[in-house]
Scaffold this motif. Structure first.
Motif, PDB file in Angstrom:
ATOM      1  N   THR A 126       0.845  -1.192   0.000  1.00 14.25           N
ATOM      2  CA  THR A 126       0.000   0.000   0.000  1.00 14.25           C
ATOM      3  C   THR A 126       0.880   1.243   0.000  1.00 14.25           C
ATOM      4  O   THR A 126       1.839   1.323   0.772  1.00 14.25           O
ATOM      5  N   ALA A 127       0.560   2.199  -0.860  1.00 10.29           N
ATOM      6  CA  ALA A 127       1.282   3.468  -0.902  1.00 10.29           C
ATOM      7  C   ALA A 127       0.668   4.443   0.104  1.00 10.29           C
ATOM      8  O   ALA A 127      -0.555   4.612   0.146  1.00 10.29           O
ATOM      9  N   ILE A 128       1.530   5.049   0.906  1.00  8.64           N
ATOM     10  CA  ILE A 128       1.111   6.074   1.862  1.00  8.64           C
ATOM     11  C   ILE A 128       1.660   7.409   1.371  1.00  8.64           C
ATOM     12  O   ILE A 128       2.878   7.603   1.291  1.00  8.64           O
ATOM     13  N   LEU A 129       0.778   8.321   1.017  1.00 10.15           N
ATOM     14  CA  LEU A 129       1.173   9.579   0.404  1.00 10.15           C
ATOM     15  C   LEU A 129       0.948  10.742   1.366  1.00 10.15           C
ATOM     16  O   LEU A 129      -0.092  10.828   2.020  1.00 10.15           O
ATOM     17  N   GLY A 130       1.939  11.619   1.449  1.00  5.27           N
ATOM     18  CA  GLY A 130       1.782  12.832   2.243  1.00  5.27           C
ATOM     19  C   GLY A 130       2.252  12.723   3.673  1.00  5.27           C
ATOM     20  O   GLY A 130       2.014  13.643   4.469  1.00  5.27           O
ATOM     21  N   LEU A 131       2.938  11.640   4.024  1.00  9.44           N
ATOM     22  CA  LEU A 131       3.447  11.472   5.385  1.00  9.44           C
ATOM     23  C   LEU A 131       4.928  11.138   5.280  1.00  9.44           C
ATOM     24  O   LEU A 131       5.334  10.346   4.438  1.00  9.44           O
ATOM     25  N   GLU A 132       5.738  11.734   6.154  1.00 11.57           N
ATOM     26  CA  GLU A 132       7.172  11.479   6.118  1.00 11.57           C
ATOM     27  C   GLU A 132       7.520  10.183   6.834  1.00 11.57           C
ATOM     28  O   GLU A 132       6.697   9.583   7.543  1.00 11.57           O
ATOM     29  N   ARG A 133       8.765   9.763   6.660  1.00 10.98           N
ATOM     30  CA  ARG A 133       9.205   8.457   7.148  1.00 10.98           C
ATOM     31  C   ARG A 133       9.070   8.318   8.668  1.00 10.98           C
ATOM     32  O   ARG A 133       8.590   7.290   9.160  1.00 10.98           O
ATOM     33  N   THR A 159       7.773  12.018   0.856  1.00 14.76           N
ATOM     34  CA  THR A 159       6.406  11.805   1.338  1.00 14.76           C
ATOM     35  C   THR A 159       5.629  10.870   0.407  1.00 14.76           C
ATOM     36  O   THR A 159       4.404  10.947   0.310  1.00 14.76           O
ATOM     37  N   GLN A 160       6.352   9.969  -0.266  1.00 14.80           N
ATOM     38  CA  GLN A 160       5.715   8.922  -1.068  1.00 14.80           C
ATOM     39  C   GLN A 160       6.367   7.599  -0.673  1.00 14.80           C
ATOM     40  O   GLN A 160       7.410   7.215  -1.193  1.00 14.80           O
ATOM     41  N   LEU A 161       5.732   6.934   0.274  1.00 14.12           N
ATOM     42  CA  LEU A 161       6.274   5.730   0.876  1.00 14.12           C
ATOM     43  C   LEU A 161       5.327   4.567   0.634  1.00 14.12           C
ATOM     44  O   LEU A 161       4.134   4.761   0.394  1.00 14.12           O
ATOM     45  N   VAL A 162       5.863   3.363   0.683  1.00 13.77           N
ATOM     46  CA  VAL A 162       5.052   2.166   0.453  1.00 13.77           C
ATOM     47  C   VAL A 162       5.296   1.180   1.580  1.00 13.77           C
ATOM     48  O   VAL A 162       6.446   0.983   2.011  1.00 13.77           O
ATOM     49  N   ILE A 163       4.223   0.563   2.078  1.00 15.18           N
ATOM     50  CA  ILE A 163       4.331  -0.445   3.119  1.00 15.18           C
ATOM     51  C   ILE A 163       3.964  -1.808   2.542  1.00 15.18           C
ATOM     52  O   ILE A 163       3.311  -1.895   1.510  1.00 15.18           O
ATOM     53  N   ALA A 164       4.411  -2.869   3.218  1.00 16.54           N
ATOM     54  CA  ALA A 164       4.122  -4.230   2.783  1.00 16.54           C
ATOM     55  C   ALA A 164       3.754  -5.064   3.995  1.00 16.54           C
ATOM     56  O   ALA A 164       4.325  -4.894   5.078  1.00 16.54           O
ATOM     57  N   ARG A 172      -4.904  -1.142   8.973  1.00 21.72           N
ATOM     58  CA  ARG A 172      -4.763  -0.435  10.251  1.00 21.72           C
ATOM     59  C   ARG A 172      -3.740   0.692  10.133  1.00 21.72           C
ATOM     60  O   ARG A 172      -3.965   1.814  10.621  1.00 21.72           O
ATOM     61  N   VAL A 173      -2.611   0.412   9.480  1.00 19.36           N
ATOM     62  CA  VAL A 173      -1.605   1.456   9.286  1.00 19.36           C
ATOM     63  C   VAL A 173      -2.178   2.588   8.440  1.00 19.36           C
ATOM     64  O   VAL A 173      -1.970   3.778   8.742  1.00 19.36           O
ATOM     65  N   SER A 174      -2.907   2.249   7.403  1.00 16.92           N
ATOM     66  CA  SER A 174      -3.482   3.275   6.533  1.00 16.92           C
ATOM     67  C   SER A 174      -4.423   4.191   7.297  1.00 16.92           C
ATOM     68  O   SER A 174      -4.378   5.422   7.142  1.00 16.92           O
ATOM     69  N   ALA A 175      -5.277   3.614   8.130  1.00 15.12           N
ATOM     70  CA  ALA A 175      -6.214   4.422   8.909  1.00 15.12           C
ATOM     71  C   ALA A 175      -5.478   5.369   9.855  1.00 15.12           C
ATOM     72  O   ALA A 175      -5.830   6.556   9.966  1.00 15.12           O
ATOM     73  N   LEU A 176      -4.455   4.851  10.524  1.00 18.36           N
ATOM     74  CA  LEU A 176      -3.681   5.693  11.444  1.00 18.36           C
ATOM     75  C   LEU A 176      -2.888   6.752  10.684  1.00 18.36           C
ATOM     76  O   LEU A 176      -2.748   7.891  11.161  1.00 18.36           O
ATOM     77  N   ALA A 177      -2.374   6.406   9.516  1.00 15.04           N
ATOM     78  CA  ALA A 177      -1.619   7.378   8.729  1.00 15.04           C
ATOM     79  C   ALA A 177      -2.514   8.514   8.249  1.00 15.04           C
ATOM     80  O   ALA A 177      -2.132   9.684   8.290  1.00 15.04           O
ATOM     81  N   LEU A 178      -3.714   8.179   7.817  1.00 15.14           N
ATOM     82  CA  LEU A 178      -4.646   9.220   7.380  1.00 15.14           C
ATOM     83  C   LEU A 178      -5.027  10.128   8.547  1.00 15.14           C
ATOM     84  O   LEU A 178      -5.130  11.348   8.392  1.00 15.14           O
ATOM     85  N   ALA A 179      -5.206   9.530   9.704  1.00 11.48           N
ATOM     86  CA  ALA A 179      -5.521  10.332  10.891  1.00 11.48           C
ATOM     87  C   ALA A 179      -4.352  11.232  11.289  1.00 11.48           C
ATOM     88  O   ALA A 179      -4.554  12.299  11.885  1.00 11.48           O
ATOM     89  N   GLY A 181      -2.393  12.698   9.150  1.00 14.25           N
ATOM     90  CA  GLY A 181      -2.180  13.743   8.154  1.00 14.25           C
ATOM     91  C   GLY A 181      -1.790  13.284   6.770  1.00 14.25           C
ATOM     92  O   GLY A 181      -1.555  14.118   5.890  1.00 14.25           O
ATOM     93  N   ALA A 182      -1.694  11.977   6.543  1.00 17.02           N
ATOM     94  CA  ALA A 182      -1.404  11.491   5.186  1.00 17.02           C
ATOM     95  C   ALA A 182      -2.513  11.911   4.235  1.00 17.02           C
ATOM     96  O   ALA A 182      -3.685  11.983   4.622  1.00 17.02           O
ATOM     97  N   HIS A 183      -2.155  12.178   2.994  1.00 17.36           N
ATOM     98  CA  HIS A 183      -3.150  12.608   2.006  1.00 17.36           C
ATOM     99  C   HIS A 183      -3.960  11.436   1.465  1.00 17.36           C
ATOM    100  O   HIS A 183      -5.138  11.595   1.127  1.00 17.36           O
ATOM    101  N   ALA A 184      -3.303  10.285   1.362  1.00 14.27           N
ATOM    102  CA  ALA A 184      -3.977   9.130   0.770  1.00 14.27           C
ATOM    103  C   ALA A 184      -3.258   7.851   1.154  1.00 14.27           C
ATOM    104  O   ALA A 184      -2.069   7.869   1.509  1.00 14.27           O
ATOM    105  N   ALA A 185      -3.992   6.749   1.111  1.00 11.99           N
ATOM    106  CA  ALA A 185      -3.428   5.411   1.295  1.00 11.99           C
ATOM    107  C   ALA A 185      -4.021   4.546   0.191  1.00 11.99           C
ATOM    108  O   ALA A 185      -5.221   4.266   0.192  1.00 11.99           O
ATOM    109  N   LYS A 186      -3.182   4.157  -0.775  1.00 10.86           N
ATOM    110  CA  LYS A 186      -3.673   3.494  -1.978  1.00 10.86           C
ATOM    111  C   LYS A 186      -3.040   2.119  -2.148  1.00 10.86           C
ATOM    112  O   LYS A 186      -1.805   2.011  -2.211  1.00 10.86           O
ATOM    113  N   PRO A 187      -3.857   1.060  -2.226  1.00 10.38           N
ATOM    114  CA  PRO A 187      -3.301  -0.268  -2.515  1.00 10.38           C
ATOM    115  C   PRO A 187      -2.549  -0.256  -3.836  1.00 10.38           C
ATOM    116  O   PRO A 187      -2.978   0.368  -4.813  1.00 10.38           O
TER     117      PRO A 187
END
Length: 309
Positions: A126-133, A159-164, A172-179, A181-187
């Motif tokens: 999943t790509a996490i956009l708008g959040l730093e490392r 601010t373009q990171l990907v998790i696996a 769960r990570v995507s929800a917390l990242a959006l909360a 301040g991440a702009h998006a979490a995209k599979p």
């Protein structure tokens, strides 16, 4: 003033990608060579149904990258360096002369099978956009566990990171990242958890398959996206190819290295333009073969060659 050829990884694939390649003798020869090495028609592997397979995706990306780069070289393009993201590193190594294409095709087929067999379902990226490392790593530490493995896999830009990991853990990570301040979490269109320790065993098996493979010193500069450094020793390059599936991708650092080594123009092999968009953040110029006519790309490459002469 120099040209860097970049080769994309999984996620860049699209239906019909091989059929959309330039009508050039080097392209036709490469596709024929691929089919002969595999014992099956590679042109039957780029439809939507086939591209649900990790094996098909990786082989199509390899063929598209090598075929297009060979066409550019045949028309007088003079690259100075190569870099590949994940599976793209195999195409980069072929164009640099480190490994024969037939060997690369068979190794990539094995690579895809090992990855699919290790995690046939329930995992991905999943790509996490708008959040730093830093903030993302703090979230990963909260979620990661034996029953919920999830890792930082790709550092494509600050601010373009990907998790696996598992689908549940990534959700769960995507929800917390959006909360946070991440702009998006995209599979991402990748069905396995690449670039993390979950693939250590598969990488070890692939490394053994390199035994007996002829290796050669690179004719072009090879920038490793796993090590974020230039590799010159063919044995070291082979080890990097074998293990990159289990190592984080440090693409942004690799582009910074390329700029420090005076690369000015990045030319992305088909089928997409993600690496081009990332390249424009760092390098003076970046273009995608998928978005331009080959003769226009060659004009840019010739200009860089003249400037470096």
């Amino acid at each position: 003033m120099s040209t860097l050829l970049t080769f994309p990884g999984q996620g860049a694939q699209r239906p019909g990608m091989l059929h959309a390649l330039p009508d050039h003798p080097s392209v036709h020869e490469t596709l024929t060579q691929t089919s002969e090495a595999l014992g099956r028609d590679v042109l039957s592997m780029d439809d939507a149904a086939s591209l649900t397979s990790t094996v098909s995706v990786q082989l199509c990306l390899l063929a598209a990258g090598v075929a297009t780069a060979r066409a550019l070289l045949a028309e007088g393009g003079r690259p100075d360096a190569v870099a590949g993201l994940s599976i793209g590193a195999f195409a980069a190594a072929v164009i640099a002369g480190v490994i024969a294409y037939d060997d690369a095709a068979r190794l990539v087929a094995l690579r895809g099978r090992l990855m699919e067999e290790a995690y046939p379902q329930g995992y991905g990226m999943t790509a996490i956009l708008g959040l730093e490392r830093g903030p993302l790593e703090a979230i990963l530490a909260l979620v990661h566990g034996e029953a919920s493995p999830v890792y930082l896999a790709n550092l494509n830009a600050p601010t373009q990171l990907v998790i696996a990991g598992t689908h549940d853990a990534m959700a769960r990570v995507s929800a917390l990242a959006l909360a946070a301040g991440a702009h998006a979490a995209k599979p991402v269109a990748i069905a396995v958890p690449s670039h993390c320790p979950l693939l250590d065993d598969a990488a070890t098996k692939l490394a053994r398959a390199f035994d007996g493979i002829a290796l050669h010193r690179p004719r072009l500069r090879v920038f490793s996206a796993s090590a974020a450094r230039e590799l010159r020793d063919p044995v070291r390059i082979a080890a990097d190819l074998a293990h990159n599936m289990a190592m984080p991708v440090r693409w942004h650092e690799t582009l910074l290295l390329a700029r420090a080594c005076e690369m000015r123009l990045a030319v992305e092999m088909p089928p997409g333009n993600v690496l081009t968009r990332l390249g424009k953040l760092v390098l003076p110029e970046a273009v995608a073969c998928a978005d331009m006519r080959m003769d226009s790309v060659l004009v840019l490459m010739h200009r860089e060659s003249r400037g470096a002469a």
